[in-house]
Design a protein around this motif. Structure first.
Motif, PDB file in Angstrom:
ATOM      1  N   LYS A 149      12.585   1.615  41.568  1.00 28.32           N
ATOM      2  CA  LYS A 149      12.440   0.351  42.290  1.00 28.32           C
ATOM      3  C   LYS A 149      11.841   0.537  43.702  1.00 28.32           C
ATOM      4  CE  LYS A 149      14.185  -2.186  39.007  1.00 28.32           C
ATOM      5  NZ  LYS A 149      15.523  -2.749  39.046  1.00 28.32           N
ATOM      6  N   LYS A 150      11.869   1.775  44.223  1.00 30.66           N
ATOM      7  CA  LYS A 150      11.322   2.002  45.570  1.00 30.66           C
ATOM      8  C   LYS A 150       9.796   2.005  45.571  1.00 30.66           C
ATOM      9  CE  LYS A 150      15.284   4.534  47.442  1.00 30.66           C
ATOM     10  NZ  LYS A 150      15.753   5.816  48.047  1.00 30.66           N
ATOM     11  N   ASN A 151       9.214   2.679  44.579  1.00 33.99           N
ATOM     12  CA  ASN A 151       7.746   2.748  44.550  1.00 33.99           C
ATOM     13  C   ASN A 151       7.141   2.032  43.346  1.00 33.99           C
ATOM     14  OD1 ASN A 151       8.257   4.493  42.404  1.00 33.99           O
ATOM     15  ND2 ASN A 151       7.753   6.348  43.569  1.00 33.99           N
ATOM     16  N   MET A 152       7.992   1.437  42.508  1.00 35.33           N
ATOM     17  CA  MET A 152       7.585   0.675  41.330  1.00 35.33           C
ATOM     18  C   MET A 152       6.833   1.532  40.299  1.00 35.33           C
ATOM     19  SD  MET A 152       9.003  -2.076  42.271  1.00 35.33           S
ATOM     20  CE  MET A 152       8.568  -3.290  41.025  1.00 35.33           C
ATOM     21  N   MET A 153       7.098   2.831  40.307  1.00 36.89           N
ATOM     22  CA  MET A 153       6.459   3.753  39.377  1.00 36.89           C
ATOM     23  C   MET A 153       7.446   4.190  38.303  1.00 36.89           C
ATOM     24  SD  MET A 153       3.388   3.838  40.612  1.00 36.89           S
ATOM     25  CE  MET A 153       2.530   5.295  40.003  1.00 36.89           C
TER      26      MET A 153
END
Length: 397
Positions: A149-153
């Motif tokens: 959820k931090k970098n959406m990767m």
């Protein structure tokens, strides 16, 4: 009898569709339901579908029932397309179903019959109807990590840390391509790793193929399915034609089981048909007839394939323009993750509260988990969409 029944939870997508339809603000952008629209915000009816429908009408088709297994010619034609016209190890047999969701329910009922203690593992997040269908089938479920959820990767470590601990009582639900809602891409090495883990630990892969042709192409998008099918002894597959044929309301789908013997595959097919019979008796035939006509008619198949390719090109162009606008208006490249994804969807780094602010104050409609349908973004509204999202989210880097 019904006086004391509880009020059920509402369907978020249906509710937001209704809410958006009543919103008359001229700058409204509706990105809720997964449908492909043109630049004028109109749902696209493929020319190949229109022509096939006319051919069938002119032929004087009847409206008689199909059998409980459905139109078996359609089932075979769709199977060939889904498997990219390649043979796989083992034996495949299946039935026609009422959409991909009907296929999923049929497979879950079969799993329940075969192993009532089975646990279905779904990605976090997953398609909104997966978990309710698992619960309705009376099976347990759990989630494996999928998105950071931090970098959406893609959370590769989190996913494989879970899968390597599973066993023969586990079923792993995977999206064949174009993950819904994240749009995250599993590479061929990822699929190979999943296949080897399934072979070594014994978990059953259950693949939901709803967007074939929306990533790299019809045959290319079958790579993950083929990798697993040629590695494991058994897998389950549900298929939807809602997106790639644009037959949303016709509910066109199928369910297949790959088995090591023909006898087992035939028994699975018979059980799938009997179990589906108690839900809708026989599947709807109109959409399946359209798909069959297109696939069997060379000129229609080429027209359809070309139309699908153009839709794919347009969605990729929307991704590129959206990312360019985010770079321009934010001054950073945080949203470039959208470019590495595939299919119709992506997710915003937004809370449910922020998604509600976008609806209330900006007339921008997405789901509470941040999912937006890129295939419905009008190009003329990209700058407005981007500046509105930034005004509400302002992700700190």
């Amino acid at each position: 009898m019904f006086a004391n029944i509880p009020l059920p939870a509402t369907d978020e997508i249906i509710d937001l569709m209704a809410r958006s339809s009543k919103d008359e603000r001229p700058f409204k952008v509706d990105l809720t339901v997964g449908i492909y629209k043109d630049s004028h915000d109109k749902v696209v009816l493929m020319q190949a579908v229109k022509q096939a429908d006319q051919i069938l009408a002119n032929a004087g088709r009847n409206k008689s029932y199909v059998g409980s297994k459905g139109d078996l010619e359609y089932v075979q034609l769709l199977q060939a397309m889904v498997f990219a016209n390649q043979t796989v190890n083992g034996y495949v047999n299946g039935i026609q179903t009422a959409g991909g969701s009907g296929g999923l329910r049929a497979i879950l009922d079969l799993i329940k019959l075969a192993n009532p203690e089975a646990k279905i593992w779904v990605s976090d997040p997953t398609y909104a109807n997966h978990i309710p269908t698992i619960i309705a089938a009376g099976l347990a479920y759990a989630e494996y990590a999928f998105i950071n959820k931090k970098n959406m990767m893609f959370d590769e470590i989190g996913m494989f840390n879970t899968l390597e601990k599973l066993g023969e009582n586990d079923v792993v639900l995977l999206h064949g391509s174009c993950h819904n809602p994240s749009g995250l891409r599993l590479t061929l090495p990822h699929w190979q790793q999943i296949a080897q883990l399934s072979k070594s630990t014994g978990f059953l892969p259950l693949i939901d193929t709803a967007y074939q042709g929306f990533a790299d192409g019809l045959n290319e998008d079958a790579a993950g399915l083929l990798t697993i099918a040629n590695t494991v002894e058994r897998l389950a597959l549900c298929v939807s034609c809602s997106k790639n044929f644009g037959l949303y309301s016709d509910r066109v789908g199928a369910a297949y089981i790959l088995s090591p013997t023909q006898e087992e595959a035939d028994k699975a097919q018979a059980q799938l048909a009997i179990m589906s019979k108690t839900t809708y008796w026989v599947p709807p035939s109109n959409g399946a007839e359209i798909v069959k006509t297109i696939v069997k008619t060379p000129e229609l198949r080429k027209l359809w394939s070309d139309e699908l390719a153009q839709i794919n090109i347009k969605i990729k162009a929307i991704r590129a323009k959206l990312c360019a606008a985010f770079r321009q208006h934010s001054g950073d490249n945080y949203f470039d993750y959208i470019l590495s994804q595939e299919g119709m969807f992506s997710m915003l780094p937004a809370t449910a509260e922020q998604m509600e602010i976008l609806r209330e104050q900006y007339a921008i409609y997405g789901l509470n988990n941040g999912r937006i349908n890129l295939a419905s973004i009008p190009e003329q509204h990209i700058d407005y969409l981007v500046t509105s999202i930034l005004a509400v989210t302002r992700v700190e880097q």
